[in-house]
Design an enzyme around this catalytic site. Structure first.
Site, PDB file in Angstrom:
ATOM      1  N   ARG A  50       0.832  -1.211   0.000  1.00  0.00           N
ATOM      2  CA  ARG A  50       0.000   0.000   0.000  1.00  0.00           C
ATOM      3  C   ARG A  50       0.859   1.250   0.000  1.00  0.00           C
ATOM      4  NH1 ARG A  50      -5.374  -1.794   3.200  1.00  0.00           N
ATOM      5  NH2 ARG A  50      -5.255  -3.913   2.510  1.00  0.00           N
TER       6      ARG A  50
ATOM      7  N   SER B 265     -22.144 -14.262  14.366  1.00  0.00           N
ATOM      8  CA  SER B 265     -21.478 -13.162  13.678  1.00  0.00           C
ATOM      9  C   SER B 265     -21.588 -13.347  12.163  1.00  0.00           C
ATOM     10  CB  SER B 265     -20.002 -13.163  14.110  1.00  0.00           C
ATOM     11  OG  SER B 265     -19.260 -12.206  13.411  1.00  0.00           O
TER      12      SER B 265
ATOM     13  N   SER C 246     -19.306  -2.359   3.584  1.00  0.00           N
ATOM     14  CA  SER C 246     -18.615  -1.259   2.915  1.00  0.00           C
ATOM     15  C   SER C 246     -17.880  -1.649   1.648  1.00  0.00           C
ATOM     16  CB  SER C 246     -17.639  -0.618   3.880  1.00  0.00           C
ATOM     17  OG  SER C 246     -16.584  -1.513   4.146  1.00  0.00           O
TER      18      SER C 246
ATOM     19  N   HIS D  91     -21.323   2.581   8.084  1.00  0.00           N
ATOM     20  CA  HIS D  91     -21.413   3.100   6.710  1.00  0.00           C
ATOM     21  C   HIS D  91     -22.822   3.570   6.374  1.00  0.00           C
ATOM     22  CE1 HIS D  91     -17.300   2.235   5.616  1.00  0.00           C
ATOM     23  NE2 HIS D  91     -17.430   1.182   6.404  1.00  0.00           N
TER      24      HIS D  91
ATOM     25  N   THR E 122     -19.936   5.480  13.726  1.00  0.00           N
ATOM     26  CA  THR E 122     -18.676   6.232  13.721  1.00  0.00           C
ATOM     27  C   THR E 122     -18.974   7.717  13.557  1.00  0.00           C
ATOM     28  OG1 THR E 122     -16.499   6.437  12.690  1.00  0.00           O
ATOM     29  CG2 THR E 122     -18.319   6.057  11.206  1.00  0.00           C
TER      30      THR E 122
ATOM     31  N   LYS F 200     -16.899   9.104   9.433  1.00  0.00           N
ATOM     32  CA  LYS F 200     -17.205   8.969   8.010  1.00  0.00           C
ATOM     33  C   LYS F 200     -18.212  10.071   7.630  1.00  0.00           C
ATOM     34  CE  LYS F 200     -15.834   4.145   8.294  1.00  0.00           C
ATOM     35  NZ  LYS F 200     -14.414   4.245   7.971  1.00  0.00           N
TER      36      LYS F 200
ATOM     37  N   THR G 243      -8.205   4.827  28.200  1.00  0.00           N
ATOM     38  CA  THR G 243      -7.623   5.656  27.148  1.00  0.00           C
ATOM     39  C   THR G 243      -8.133   7.087  27.267  1.00  0.00           C
ATOM     40  OG1 THR G 243      -7.138   5.714  24.774  1.00  0.00           O
ATOM     41  CG2 THR G 243      -9.384   5.151  25.363  1.00  0.00           C
ATOM     42  N   THR G 244      -7.299   8.007  26.821  1.00  0.00           N
ATOM     43  CA  THR G 244      -7.659   9.422  26.914  1.00  0.00           C
ATOM     44  C   THR G 244      -8.889   9.729  26.067  1.00  0.00           C
ATOM     45  OG1 THR G 244      -5.354   9.981  27.297  1.00  0.00           O
ATOM     46  CG2 THR G 244      -6.747  11.757  26.479  1.00  0.00           C
TER      47      THR G 244
ATOM     48  N   THR H 278      -8.701  -7.057   2.734  1.00  0.00           N
ATOM     49  CA  THR H 278      -9.961  -6.299   2.867  1.00  0.00           C
ATOM     50  C   THR H 278     -11.070  -6.988   2.081  1.00  0.00           C
ATOM     51  OG1 THR H 278      -8.568  -4.336   2.999  1.00  0.00           O
ATOM     52  CG2 THR H 278     -10.917  -3.961   2.725  1.00  0.00           C
TER      53      THR H 278
END
Ligand SMILES: Cc1ncc(COP(=O)(O)O)c(C=O)c1O
Length: 449
Positions: free
Chosen positions: A66, A181, A233, A261, A289, A292, A321-322, A407
């Site tokens: 990539r 799943s 996606s 998505h 999310t 996006k 985590t922060t 992917t």
């Protein structure tokens, strides 16, 4: 010179005569006789740097290496961006952004962030438990709960983290839980399910009959969680959400829907496909999310107050985590609130997607038929996919990324086009002409037009 404490510890542990040196040697000094013999006896022979280089060389041979395009987004000009290349800088048109609606440059969002950074400064100052919960986080979570018609929401630093830590926590802590799943679930869900340690059954992609067969095999008394996405996606297909909810109700399962998505783009208020289909209330967890269609960064879950409180209290990816910077929370809230009221961006996107699909079909380019805003054009070979995108960039100033294994499965390599409301007719004309040129240069297959 005394040995460093570390050298003492490592070498001492293995019972090797302690090596008195200037402190730099801890058992791996390349030209040191003592270290070499110690390594031959006790150490691993891997040449770490050679290993990394060989792995990358293999990716290059396969055409899967990539290369990141060095792009500079310019507020007000999206989907145009400046491309920094060896020969200088030039404008390119971005056709693969997940800033699906161009909200990353929206004036309301930018204004909210400018205002917030001047008022609040930069970072959150800690984890949410320790000084990192700001009023902006509280307001953002209220907006997200309202967006999905749920009692509560919880924000994470990314959609990936939201999935990984929520699924891991739910699956680990619900006693004797079994997780079902979808076969094409995103890596973040797979990681969360794996980390939960719960028993897992993978059902055929978007297949209620297979899900039911698998549900039937499990003791009816055990807690069950069904995890799936709405819009997938890479192929752009959409889950039979209502059928999965029917099964969940019949078998007493808990439902977890990733709408990453879809949020911002589907439903009258941008709540996603479940909202568009009027079945949001049937899902226990809606995950999304901010990175996006909302043009920001971060992830979240929305659901009942009890479930959200449970994840908030137990999920390591939330606790340790922060917190997101409050300025991000402010920008995300401005974006969500705008898209809850405005259909302009959604309608614009739909119009552009329909036009791109129609134009691709008309010229016989191998479009994978999809019911969503995602437009995959199939190539079927990693190296060819890379050549296609290189030619689009070099000859036509068009930026799309090749999509390769892992992917998508090998042999289904593609480019993934994401038309948005800001792509003009002229840009679409240019895209079609460019694709036809590249298809001809590389002698790629077309469909019957
Ligand atoms: C289905 C799905 N879920 C979750 C994520 C992770 O979201 P984020 O990019 O916010 O980490 C992605 C990212 O592309 C995704 O495709």
């Amino acid at each position: 010179m005394p040995e460093t404490p570390w050298a003492n510890k490592i070498l001492g542990k293995h019972g090797i005569a302690l090596h008195k040196t200037d402190g730099c040697c801890v058992g791996v000094e390349v030209n040191c006789r003592i270290c070499l013999s110690a390594r031959a006896r006790y150490g691993c022979s891997m040449q770490y740097e050679d290993f990394f280089a060989a792995q990358v060389a293999a990716l290059k041979r396969e055409g899967r290496y990539r290369v990141f395009a060095d792009l500079e987004r310019q507020a007000g000009r999206f989907p145009l961006a400046l491309y920094h290349c060896p020969s200088g800088r030039r404008d390119v048109t971005v056709w693969c952004s997940n800033d699906y609606l161009g909200m990353g440059q929206h004036p309301h969002v930018r204004a909210a962030m400018h205002e917030a950074i001047d008022r609040l400064g930069t970072g959150a100052g800690g984890t949410r438990n320790i000084a990192g919960t700001t009023h902006e986080h509280v307001l953002l979570e209220q907006s997200l709960a309202a967006l999905h018609g749920k009692e509560a929401a919880l924000v994470f630093t990314s959609g990936y983290v939201a999935n990984e830590t929520s699924l891991a926590t739910l699956g680990k802590m619900m006693p004797n839980c079994v997780i079902f799943s979808d076969a094409l679930n995103h890596n973040s869900m797979i990681a969360g399910i794996r980390n939960s340690g719960a028993e897992k059954h993978v059902f055929r992609h978007n297949d209620p009959a297979d899900l039911e067969a698998k549900l039937r095999q499990v003791d009816p008394k055990r807690p069950k969680l069904i995890a799936f996405e709405s819009v997938y996606s890479m192929d752009g297909d959409i889950a039979p959400i209502a059928a999965f909810c029917d099964l969940a109700e019949r078998y007493g399962a808990f439902t977890y829907l990733d709408e990453v998505h879809a949020v911002g783009m589907y439903g009258p208020r941008g709540g996603g496909v479940a909202q568009e289909r009027g079945i949001e209330h049937r899902l226990h967890v809606i995950q999304g999310t901010l990175g996006k269609a909302f043009g920001m960064v971060g992830g979240y879950i929305a659901g009942s107050a009890a479930m959200v409180d449970f994840v908030r209290s137990n999920a390591p990816g939330f606790i340790f985590t922060t917190a997101l910077p409050p300025v991000i929370a402010a920008g995300a809230r401005a974006s969500i609130n705008h898209l809850m009221q405005s259909n302009r961006e959604r309608h614009g996107q739909r119009d552009r997607v329909a036009l791109v699909k129609q134009r691709l079909t008309a010229v016989g380019l191998p479009l994978l038929d999809s019911e969503s805003h995602i437009v995959p054009v199939m190539i079927g070979d990693a190296s060819l996919a890379k050549q296609v995108t290189d030619l689009l960039l070099d000859r036509h100033d068009i930026y799309v990324q090749p999509i390769n294994y892992p992917t998508v499965p090998r042999g289904t390599e593609r480019i993934r086009i994401t038309p948005g409301p800001l792509h003009t007719d002229a840009m679409i004309d240019h895209l079609i002409t460019a694709l036809l040129d590249v298809w001809q240069v590389l002698a790629l297959k077309k469909e019957a037009a």
